[in-house]
Design an enzyme around this catalytic site. Structure first.
Site, PDB file in Angstrom:
ATOM      1  N   GLU A  34       0.883  -1.161   0.000  1.00  0.00           N
ATOM      2  CA  GLU A  34       0.000   0.000   0.000  1.00  0.00           C
ATOM      3  C   GLU A  34       0.917   1.206   0.000  1.00  0.00           C
ATOM      4  O   GLU A  34       1.567   1.503   1.002  1.00  0.00           O
ATOM      5  CB  GLU A  34      -0.927  -0.020   1.218  1.00  0.00           C
ATOM      6  CG  GLU A  34      -2.068   0.991   1.116  1.00  0.00           C
ATOM      7  CD  GLU A  34      -1.718   2.349   1.682  1.00  0.00           C
ATOM      8  OE1 GLU A  34      -1.360   3.237   0.868  1.00  0.00           O
ATOM      9  OE2 GLU A  34      -1.800   2.535   2.897  1.00  0.00           O
ATOM     10  N   CYS A  36      -2.392   8.852   2.739  1.00  0.00           N
ATOM     11  CA  CYS A  36      -2.322   8.326   1.370  1.00  0.00           C
ATOM     12  C   CYS A  36      -3.603   8.611   0.603  1.00  0.00           C
ATOM     13  O   CYS A  36      -3.576   8.854  -0.600  1.00  0.00           O
ATOM     14  CB  CYS A  36      -2.061   6.817   1.402  1.00  0.00           C
ATOM     15  SG  CYS A  36      -0.509   6.353   2.186  1.00  0.00           S
TER      16      CYS A  36
END
Length: 463
Positions: free
Chosen positions: A231, A265
């Protein structure tokens, strides 16, 4: 690699921790594997009880845990407490659902008279989790809860600036009743990480972090023939259509871009607004950003936290400078941020031409890129013109049409009329340079299990 707690608001070094010796790494690997051999045979009832205790302890000590998050990476204390609660909910999701999700699946065979086939989901072994500083508990819970539920054991290499959060998470699980070696926090060097990944008892690597770190770990895991999930970064599009409620949309944009000081993010980094409402949206958005209050993250009046370190703030300012050098316009918004602490002045970047390399950058902090799109079709094109593909959002007065637009945006997650819905019962993950694999739900639970076919075939069956 130095494991150090430095308060981002005061700049004070609060604690340092030595890295583990090579013998210590070897002992941790031995203990994790030994724990796995027992844990994989442990009943779901026992696993469930331990995970529920972990959730209960998170809530019982929420203030203490949240204080560590704020001290080590500067998160607003109110946001830190919300992170602790979210982590507890993740544990509880698997308390309630892991056993069902891992049930054997009976397969449909062409000729039932010749036998039967089932698919079982079995744990693989020791898993290495490499996690970042921006959500010191949530990111770890996202991998620890499902993998412990599945019967794996976990070695944690956390970010070097949140060592006390890492230790506290390990203590939490030990006090919840997890056997020794079931979850181990490691202060290790990069060279020692390579040793861990290469160890045959380690079944895979889950990393959340930068592209560079992800690429390096993926290469080594691939060389060792280990599965990895990544990720990585994101530059989420925040698409505003002509019929959006601009007052509410602008408020969501301010929150979506500036929560956790913009160090997320999946924060809304690229505002893409159709021409018909561009000026009206930007006026509202600018006013909302100007209303943010930078200050002590423990002060409940503060709405904009410092960045995680002075180095992070300096790097972000340099990226803004480079964007301007390539033709972008930078507007500093709001009152000056404090001189004390790792603050970054909220900034809006406009006029980012197609040849400006900043279009492809991730600004990890309170910097917004705002794009004017001629119409909906161009807004979708700009949204998809990114090397990243993590999250995104569409704001519209017609939610069903928003779903239709969301289907056209190439990314791992899209939300209609919300910047990003981070929940325990929603999957998380992206595509392209945002990584691969999924966390949470059954998808995350089954990333590191052996999907084993068992078929009982009639001895007289055809070949």
């Amino acid at each position: 690699m130095t494991y150090t707690t430095t308060n981002p608001y005061t700049g004070e070094v609060l604690a340092t921790f030595p890295t583990l010796t090579d013998d210590g790494v070897a002992h941790a690997l031995d203990a994790a594997h030994a724990a796995f051999l027992a844990w994989r045979e442990t009943s779901f009832a026992t696993r469930r009880t331990i995970l529920q205790r972990a959730a209960d302890l998170l809530r019982a000590r929420a203030d203490d845990h949240a204080r560590l998050l704020t001290l080590e990476m500067g998160k607003l204390f109110t946001e830190a407490k919300a992170e602790i609660e979210l982590s507890a909910k993740i544990f509880e999701y698997y308390v309630h659902h892991a056993e069902r999700l891992l049930q054997p699946e009976r397969l449909t065979v062409a000729d039932p008279a010749e036998g039967e086939a089932i698919l079982v989901h079995e744990p693989l072994g020791v898993l290495l989790a490499i996690e970042p500083w921006n959500f010191p508990f949530y990111q770890v819970a996202r991998i620890a809860a499902p993998q412990l539920s599945a019967g794996n054991t976990v070695l944690l290499k956390h970010a070097a600036n949140v060592p006390q959060c890492a230790a506290a998470f390990a203590t939490l699980l030990r006090e919840a009743g997890l056997p020794d070696g079931g979850f181990t926090n490691l202060y290790v060097t990069r060279a020692q990480l390579e040793t861990i990944i290469d160890d045959p008892r380690v079944c895979g690597v889950a990393l959340t972090g930068s592209e560079g770190a992800g690429a390096a770990v993926a290469v080594q895991a691939g060389r060792a023939l280990k599965k990895s999930t990544l990720e990585l970064g994101g530059a989420d599009a925040f698409v505003v259509l002509a019929n959006a409620d601009l007052d509410k949309t602008a408020r969501w944009a301010v929150i979506g871009r500036h929560w956790n000081a913009g160090q997320v993010c999946v924060s809304s980094k690229r505002m893409i607004v159709v021409d018909a409402v561009y000026d009206a949206f930007l006026e509202r958005y600018r006013a909302g950003v100007a209303g943010l209050v930078a200050g002590d993250p423990f002060d409940p009046r503060t709405t904009l936290a410092p960045l995680s370190s002075q180095g992070a703030a300096d790097e972000l300012r340099e990226k803004v400078r480079q964007a301007v050098d390539h033709g972008a316009r930078a507007e500093a918004v709001g009152p000056p941020v404090p001189n004390r602490g790792a603050f970054m002045q909220p900034t809006i970047l406009t006029g980012i031409a197609p040849d400006n390399p900043a279009r492809d950058w991730e600004f990890f902090g309170p910097v917004s890129m705002v794009f004017r799109a001629a119409d909906e079709a161009e807004a979708i094109r700009i949204a998809n013109d990114s090397p990243y593909g993590l999250g995104g959002s569409v704001f519209t007065g017609d939610p069903q049409h928003g779903i239709d637009v969301a289907r056209k945006i190439s990314t791992g997650m899209v939300f209609v009329n919300h910047p990003t819905k981070v929940e325990a019962d929603l999957p998380f993950g992206g595509i392209r340079r945002s990584g691969y694999g999924r966390e949470l739900l059954g998808l995350g639970l089954k990333e590191f299990v052996n999907h084993k076919l068992i078929a009982a075939v009639d001895i007289d069956a055809r070949f």
